[in-house]
Design an enzyme around this catalytic site. Structure first.
Site, mmCIF file in Angstrom:
data_model
loop_
_atom_site.group_PDB
_atom_site.id
_atom_site.type_symbol
_atom_site.label_atom_id
_atom_site.label_comp_id
_atom_site.label_asym_id
_atom_site.label_seq_id
_atom_site.Cartn_x
_atom_site.Cartn_y
_atom_site.Cartn_z
ATOM 1 N N CYS A 102 29.193 28.200 33.505
ATOM 2 C CA CYS A 102 28.726 29.410 33.717
ATOM 3 C C CYS A 102 28.553 29.537 34.777
ATOM 4 O O CYS A 102 27.483 29.026 35.273
ATOM 5 C CB CYS A 102 27.737 30.035 32.309
ATOM 6 S SG CYS A 102 27.304 31.677 32.772
ATOM 7 N N HIS A 144 33.478 32.989 25.640
ATOM 8 C CA HIS A 144 32.581 33.264 26.457
ATOM 9 C C HIS A 144 31.882 34.422 27.132
ATOM 10 O O HIS A 144 31.170 34.383 27.412
ATOM 11 C CB HIS A 144 32.691 31.626 27.503
ATOM 12 C CG HIS A 144 31.433 31.495 28.881
ATOM 13 N ND1 HIS A 144 31.087 30.073 29.059
ATOM 14 C CD2 HIS A 144 31.166 32.310 29.388
ATOM 15 C CE1 HIS A 144 30.571 30.675 30.025
ATOM 16 N NE2 HIS A 144 30.112 31.895 30.299
ATOM 17 N N GLU A 145 33.272 34.810 27.945
ATOM 18 C CA GLU A 145 33.710 35.771 28.570
ATOM 19 C C GLU A 145 32.750 37.124 27.576
ATOM 20 O O GLU A 145 31.622 38.045 28.628
ATOM 21 C CB GLU A 145 34.377 36.283 28.956
ATOM 22 C CG GLU A 145 34.696 35.314 30.540
ATOM 23 C CD GLU A 145 33.822 35.188 31.736
ATOM 24 O OE1 GLU A 145 33.280 35.757 31.494
ATOM 25 O OE2 GLU A 145 34.331 33.860 31.950
ATOM 26 N N HIS A 148 29.472 37.472 26.790
ATOM 27 C CA HIS A 148 28.319 38.182 28.317
ATOM 28 C C HIS A 148 27.983 39.822 27.781
ATOM 29 O O HIS A 148 26.881 40.425 28.113
ATOM 30 C CB HIS A 148 28.613 37.519 28.947
ATOM 31 C CG HIS A 148 28.557 36.072 29.877
ATOM 32 N ND1 HIS A 148 27.310 35.996 30.412
ATOM 33 C CD2 HIS A 148 29.494 35.466 30.497
ATOM 34 C CE1 HIS A 148 26.974 35.190 30.948
ATOM 35 N NE2 HIS A 148 28.463 35.121 31.218
HETATM 36 ZN ZN LIG Z 1 29.277 32.611 31.678
#
Ligand SMILES: [Zn+2]
Length: 201
Positions: A102, A144-145, A148
């Site tokens: 990341c 993953h994105e 966030h």
């Molecule tokens: Zn990330």
């Protein structure tokens, strides 16, 4: 060209649930998307969520370059795409362990359980509703994105913390690479480059 400053782990902007993006078609949104794309292109990386550039709104920019597609993967390269207000739905209960890094957690990598197939509904920069259904690395990247946007970073998804390691000491990753696993070429290079591997493998 504007290269945006990346928020690092511990910064409060990475810990909040982001607000919806009011107008995907506004000039401010277009400017943010352009700057995020340019930032990704310069620092290298496949995806960036708006809170990672200190802007807590529900927006993600990603791409999948040829260089990140593992041998045998069914994926095709994917050009830079902006997701406004993405809603991610897993299409399977099945999960697989995926190596991840990341931009907000420099120097570390870990292996994270991710759904194998997902759908993302979003608006593009013209305000049109769109859908992506995908699998493999693109599915893991989008999980993953989108995490966030809810204040979740990949270590919070890990179920076995022994897979969290410094990039300079990628022991478990190096073992997988040595065993011939077909993984993301970036991680393969990381595993192969470990100077200690002859001592430990
Ligand atoms: Zn990330």
């Amino acid at each position: 060209m504007a290269i945006l400053k990346i928020a690092k782990l511990g910064h409060p902007v990475l810990q909040k649930k982001c607000a919806p993006l009011d107008d995907p078609t506004s000039t401010d949104t277009a400017k943010l998307a352009k700057n995020m794309k340019e930032t990704l292109a310069v620092i290298g990386g496949m995806g960036l969520a708006a809170p990672q550039v200190h802007n807590p709104v529900r927006m993600v920019v990603f791409h999948l370059p040829t260089s990140r597609i593992a041998p045998g993967s069914p994926l095709e390269p994917w050009d830079y795409t902006t997701l406004c207000n993405p809603v991610l739905t897993p299409l399977t209960q099945e999960k697989i362990m995926n190596w991840e890094k990341c931009l907000s957690i420099p120097g570390l990598h870990g292996k994270v359980p991710r759904h194998t197939r997902i759908r993302v509904e979003y608006q593009d920069l013209a305000g049109e509703s769109k859908v992506i259904e995908t699998s493999h690395l693109l599915a893991y990247l989008l999980q993953h994105e989108c995490d966030h946007l809810d204040g979740v970073v990949y270590p919070m998804r890990m179920t076995d913390m022994t897979y969290l390691a410094f990039n300079s000491d990628p022991g478990r990753l190096s073992r997988e690479v040595a065993a011939g696993a077909d993984i993301d070429p970036l991680f393969k290079q990381l595993g192969e480059a470990w100077p200690e591997k002859d001592n430990w493998l």
